[in-house]
Enzyme design. Sequence first.
Site, PDB file in Angstrom:
ATOM      1  N   CYS A 108       0.853  -1.189   0.000  1.00 31.46           N
ATOM      2  CA  CYS A 108       0.000   0.000   0.000  1.00 31.46           C
ATOM      3  C   CYS A 108       0.888   1.238   0.000  1.00 31.46           C
ATOM      4  O   CYS A 108       1.879   1.293   0.735  1.00 31.46           O
ATOM      5  CB  CYS A 108      -0.886  -0.015   1.246  1.00 31.46           C
ATOM      6  SG  CYS A 108      -1.999   1.393   1.387  1.00 31.46           S
ATOM      7  N   HIS A 140      -9.194  -3.775  -1.711  1.00 31.03           N
ATOM      8  CA  HIS A 140      -8.116  -3.046  -1.031  1.00 31.03           C
ATOM      9  C   HIS A 140      -8.394  -1.542  -1.045  1.00 31.03           C
ATOM     10  O   HIS A 140      -8.344  -0.885   0.002  1.00 31.03           O
ATOM     11  CB  HIS A 140      -6.783  -3.355  -1.728  1.00 31.03           C
ATOM     12  CG  HIS A 140      -5.623  -2.606  -1.169  1.00 31.03           C
ATOM     13  ND1 HIS A 140      -4.625  -3.216  -0.448  1.00 31.03           N
ATOM     14  CD2 HIS A 140      -5.293  -1.287  -1.215  1.00 31.03           C
ATOM     15  CE1 HIS A 140      -3.739  -2.297  -0.074  1.00 31.03           C
ATOM     16  NE2 HIS A 140      -4.124  -1.124  -0.536  1.00 31.03           N
ATOM     17  N   GLU A 141      -8.707  -1.012  -2.224  1.00 32.33           N
ATOM     18  CA  GLU A 141      -8.930   0.437  -2.338  1.00 32.33           C
ATOM     19  C   GLU A 141     -10.215   0.877  -1.644  1.00 32.33           C
ATOM     20  O   GLU A 141     -10.245   1.909  -0.978  1.00 32.33           O
ATOM     21  CB  GLU A 141      -8.928   0.876  -3.800  1.00 32.33           C
ATOM     22  CG  GLU A 141      -7.614   0.664  -4.521  1.00 32.33           C
ATOM     23  CD  GLU A 141      -6.408   1.283  -3.826  1.00 32.33           C
ATOM     24  OE1 GLU A 141      -6.553   2.311  -3.137  1.00 32.33           O
ATOM     25  OE2 GLU A 141      -5.306   0.720  -3.975  1.00 32.33           O
ATOM     26  N   HIS A 193     -10.099   1.540   2.047  1.00 29.70           N
ATOM     27  CA  HIS A 193      -9.662   2.885   2.452  1.00 29.70           C
ATOM     28  C   HIS A 193     -10.855   3.819   2.649  1.00 29.70           C
ATOM     29  O   HIS A 193     -10.811   4.714   3.491  1.00 29.70           O
ATOM     30  CB  HIS A 193      -8.725   3.497   1.409  1.00 29.70           C
ATOM     31  CG  HIS A 193      -7.331   2.964   1.440  1.00 29.70           C
ATOM     32  ND1 HIS A 193      -6.494   3.104   2.528  1.00 29.70           N
ATOM     33  CD2 HIS A 193      -6.614   2.285   0.505  1.00 29.70           C
ATOM     34  CE1 HIS A 193      -5.325   2.545   2.263  1.00 29.70           C
ATOM     35  NE2 HIS A 193      -5.375   2.034   1.034  1.00 29.70           N
TER      36      HIS A 193
END
Length: 184
Positions: free
Chosen positions: A98, A140-141, A144
């Site tokens: 990341c 994953h994104e 956030h």
Amino acid sequence: MILPIYVYGQPVLRQVAEDITVDYPNLKELIENMFETMDHADGVGLAAPQIGLPIRVVVINLDVLSEDYPEYKDFRKAYINAHIDVVEGEEVSMEEGCLSLPGIHESVKRGSKIHVRYMDENFVEHNEVVEGFLARVMQHEFDHLDGKMFIDHISPLRKQMIKGKLNTMLKGKARSSYKMKQVK
């Protein structure tokens, strides 16, 4: 314009991001700046909280992987107000890194198939079922956007093993080849 990437310890990375409206100021410019920032840092994805904005905007560029994944040739997309509704399929482990955690790479289990809804840059709504590597990158994104990071998905033992690196970031002493905004 290349923007600084916020590093672990910055409070915005743990906030739940807000949806935006069609009149969000300078959105096209923001998206282009996000792509430029991500490309400069050699990333494949970047979420707005990683540049200090608690809004639900993500950019993904998988074209850089098209030699290994020909299906991602010219794949470059922005996702606005993105949400994952369902995660399913076999859980697959793969190493992740990341831009907000420079120098840390860990194996993370994620579902192989997701149901997502989002708006594109023109605020056209999309509902899609996504599988494979793109599903991993999106999870994953989009994490956030919910104040999560990939280290939240690793075992307590693995987290203990990277504690020194995390503490270095908390002291504002992380190193990377790209511009960062660290904790002071």
